[in-house]
Write an enzyme that holds these catalytic residues in place. Structure first.
Site, PDB file in Angstrom:
ATOM      1  N   ASP A  24       0.805  -1.219   0.000  1.00  0.00           N
ATOM      2  CA  ASP A  24       0.000   0.000   0.000  1.00  0.00           C
ATOM      3  C   ASP A  24       0.841   1.274   0.000  1.00  0.00           C
ATOM      4  O   ASP A  24       0.436   2.301   0.540  1.00  0.00           O
ATOM      5  CB  ASP A  24      -0.961   0.019   1.205  1.00  0.00           C
ATOM      6  CG  ASP A  24      -1.837  -1.224   1.213  1.00  0.00           C
ATOM      7  OD1 ASP A  24      -2.298  -1.611   0.134  1.00  0.00           O
ATOM      8  OD2 ASP A  24      -2.042  -1.801   2.298  1.00  0.00           O
ATOM      9  N   LYS A  43       1.830   1.999  -5.168  1.00  0.00           N
ATOM     10  CA  LYS A  43       2.424   1.433  -6.392  1.00  0.00           C
ATOM     11  C   LYS A  43       1.566   1.733  -7.617  1.00  0.00           C
ATOM     12  O   LYS A  43       2.072   1.975  -8.708  1.00  0.00           O
ATOM     13  CB  LYS A  43       2.621  -0.082  -6.234  1.00  0.00           C
ATOM     14  CG  LYS A  43       3.577  -0.433  -5.101  1.00  0.00           C
ATOM     15  CD  LYS A  43       3.736  -1.930  -4.942  1.00  0.00           C
ATOM     16  CE  LYS A  43       2.498  -2.608  -4.398  1.00  0.00           C
ATOM     17  NZ  LYS A  43       2.219  -2.305  -2.985  1.00  0.00           N
ATOM     18  N   GLY A  69      -4.480  -4.383  -3.577  1.00  0.00           N
ATOM     19  CA  GLY A  69      -5.494  -3.351  -3.739  1.00  0.00           C
ATOM     20  C   GLY A  69      -4.801  -2.081  -4.161  1.00  0.00           C
ATOM     21  O   GLY A  69      -4.000  -1.531  -3.434  1.00  0.00           O
ATOM     22  N   HIS A  70      -5.052  -1.662  -5.376  1.00  0.00           N
ATOM     23  CA  HIS A  70      -4.481  -0.414  -5.854  1.00  0.00           C
ATOM     24  C   HIS A  70      -5.618   0.585  -5.989  1.00  0.00           C
ATOM     25  O   HIS A  70      -6.624   0.282  -6.606  1.00  0.00           O
ATOM     26  CB  HIS A  70      -3.916  -0.550  -7.270  1.00  0.00           C
ATOM     27  CG  HIS A  70      -2.752  -1.476  -7.376  1.00  0.00           C
ATOM     28  ND1 HIS A  70      -1.686  -1.435  -6.530  1.00  0.00           N
ATOM     29  CD2 HIS A  70      -2.473  -2.447  -8.268  1.00  0.00           C
ATOM     30  CE1 HIS A  70      -0.807  -2.343  -6.898  1.00  0.00           C
ATOM     31  NE2 HIS A  70      -1.262  -2.975  -7.954  1.00  0.00           N
ATOM     32  N   GLN A 130       1.936  -6.450  -3.430  1.00  0.00           N
ATOM     33  CA  GLN A 130       2.512  -6.565  -2.096  1.00  0.00           C
ATOM     34  C   GLN A 130       3.856  -5.821  -2.018  1.00  0.00           C
ATOM     35  O   GLN A 130       3.992  -4.801  -2.672  1.00  0.00           O
ATOM     36  CB  GLN A 130       2.652  -8.037  -1.665  1.00  0.00           C
ATOM     37  CG  GLN A 130       1.312  -8.728  -1.448  1.00  0.00           C
ATOM     38  CD  GLN A 130       0.611  -9.096  -2.744  1.00  0.00           C
ATOM     39  OE1 GLN A 130       1.194  -9.716  -3.613  1.00  0.00           O
ATOM     40  NE2 GLN A 130      -0.637  -8.724  -2.865  1.00  0.00           N
TER      41      GLN A 130
END
Ligand code: GDP
Ligand code: IMO
Ligand code: MG
Length: 428
Positions: free
Chosen positions: A13, A16, A40-41, A223
């Site tokens: 988080d 990225k 989760g982006h 990740q």
């Protein structure tokens, strides 16, 4: 400069998605090489906010060819859901290509993820519950199901039978759950075959040809370094290779083709799930960072654990990944603190460690040794050059650069797409 790897430095988080997006217009291909829908982006484009889990964030940029590499584990239901959601917002998803060698997450992987976590009790990892660990375990155990298996019903049935053989014993006898029928899984997987067929190909060949032609290929890691199965805080890690080496194995290109390794690091630290976190804050400063940085998981909605910046972790990530450039994100969130502590080393039961200790017990006991840097009060979200930052913010960045041992090429000063200061071009 065609092969660029993006990796998370800390525990995920870091932003990225934003870095991939920043490279956007000059990128021809974006490859996701590890993980699955545990990622989760969040990408903000104009007034629109996109939350992606499985799809590489490059899918949002027109003209970019998104690829899901062999190192990824795919939940087909999630894949279709995300594709439909993007299409309904007018995004062209037709260029997506998926590796025939990627593994599939099934219903039994999700079930096993949840029951094994429950059995671990106090020792639980705090996984995302998406079946990631069990799917990778099957891959390594050689009982996984690959995308290419979908196209041969007989083979698919045999593979499901093989996988369920052991698992049903486990589910029924150990975990007290119902057995899962082969037909149920078979029917579910077959229902996606026609939709996925046109997207599946030899992505290793595709990417190598693209690199031969001089295209810019961005390898987007899910990740982060400290969650990597080999180099992270094992066992409190994810089950894939989230570091730069994973870009090669997870996409089928040789390591010599990776020209640049960009590490994404937050100006403070966050972590979701269990495991050691030396600079973690439990006080008002922590609450303030969490609220201002909106540190709640994109995937599970869990409040993220938050803490100050940890320089030894960045040095460690430099070493493991061979980072050439750092992108420092969320500097704007630190605005308004009088003093900003930065961890420069650890104290482990009276011993000083300047580097991340190799022994996990030492890392669990590590207490941060802080250096305090002066804060700033000015709003920095409008700054687009380094010189426009207040001098204390500039000094903070320069101090981090010095401690971390790698140049900070980009600085994030807000959530918006253009809220960045570029000091060194990432592509040239
Ligand atoms: P990822 O998993 O590394 O892609 O990161 P996430 O998307 O889970 O979390 C990063 C969050 O920070 C997203 O909501 C981004 O929009 C936001 N973000 C990224 N860079 C910046 C920045 O420089 N400033 C601020 N305020 N937010 C940022
Ligand atoms: P992005 O790509 C933050 C964490 C989980 C858990 C551990 C193992 O958004 O940075 P898993 O479900 O992977 O077996 O869970 O890893 N985790 C993440 N934390 N960001 C992520 O991805 C994560 N993906 C997994 O919270 O502690
Ligand atoms: Mg995330």
């Amino acid at each position: 400069m065609p092969g660029i790897v993006i990796v998370g430095v800390q525990w995920g988080d870091e932003g990225k998605g934003k870095a991939t997006d920043l490279l956007g217009e000059r990128t021809d291909w974006v490859v996701k090489f590890n993980g699955g829908n545990n990622a989760g982006h969040t990408v903000v484009i104009g007034d629109e906010k996109y939350a992606l889990h499985l799809l590489p964030s490059g899918i949002l940029t027109p003209g970019v060819n998104p690829v899901i590499g062999n190192g990824v584990v795919i939940d087909l239901e999630v894949l279709m859901y995300e594709l439909d959601a993007l299409r309904s917002r007018g995004i062209d998803t037709s260029r997506l290509r998926i590796s025939a060698n990627a593994h599939i997450i099934t219903h039994y992987h999700r079930t096993l993820d949840k029951v094994t976590e429950r059995f671990l009790g106090k020792r639980q990892i705090g996984t995302t519950g998406r079946g990631i660990g069990p799917a990778y375990a099957d891959k390594i155990n050689r009982v996984g199901i690959r995308v290419q298996d979908l196209f041969d019903e007989n083979i698919l049935r045999q593979k499901i039978e093989g996988a369920l053989d052991q698992k049903n014993h486990l589910l029924v006898k150990v975990y007290n759950r119902r057995a899962i029928a082969v037909e149920e899984i078979l029917e579910d997987l077959l229902s996606y075959v026609e939709r996925i067929r046109p997207m599946v190909c030899d992505t290793s060949l595709l990417l190598n040809e693209a690199l031969d032609a001089g295209d810019v290929v961005v390898f987007e890691g899910g990740q982060a370094t400290m969650l990597d199965v080999d180099h992270g805080t094992y066992p409190f890690v994810t089950s894939s290779s989230a570091t730069a080496g994973g870009a090669a194995t997870g996409s089928g290109v040789g390591p010599r083709r990776l020209d640049r390794v960009v590490g994404i690091v937050k100006a403070y630290t966050t972590r979701v799930g269990s495991g050691p976190f030396p600079t973690e804050l439990f006080d008002e400063d922590g609450d303030r960072l969490r609220a201002r940085g909106f540190e709640f998981g994109t995937t599970t909605g869990r409040p993220r654990r938050v803490g100050w910046y940890d320089a030894p972790i960045t040095r460690y990530a430099n070493r493991i990944n061979g980072i050439t450039d750092l992108v420092l994100t969320k500097l704007d969130i630190l605005t308004g603190f009088d003093r900003i502590p930065v961890c420069v080393a650890y104290d482990v039961d009276g011993r000083r460690f300047d580097e991340v200790p190799v022994n996990q017990s030492d890392f669990h006991h590590a207490r941060p040794i802080y250096e305090e840097l002066p804060g700033w009060r000015e709003d920095i979200s409008g700054a687009r050059t380094f010189e426009e930052l207040p001098s204390a913010a500039r000094d903070y960045v320069l101090a981090l650069e010095e401690m971390s041992g790698t140049r900070i090429s980009v600085i994030g000063v807000g959530a918006a797409r253009d809220a960045v200061i570029v000091r060194h071009d990432l592509v040239d």
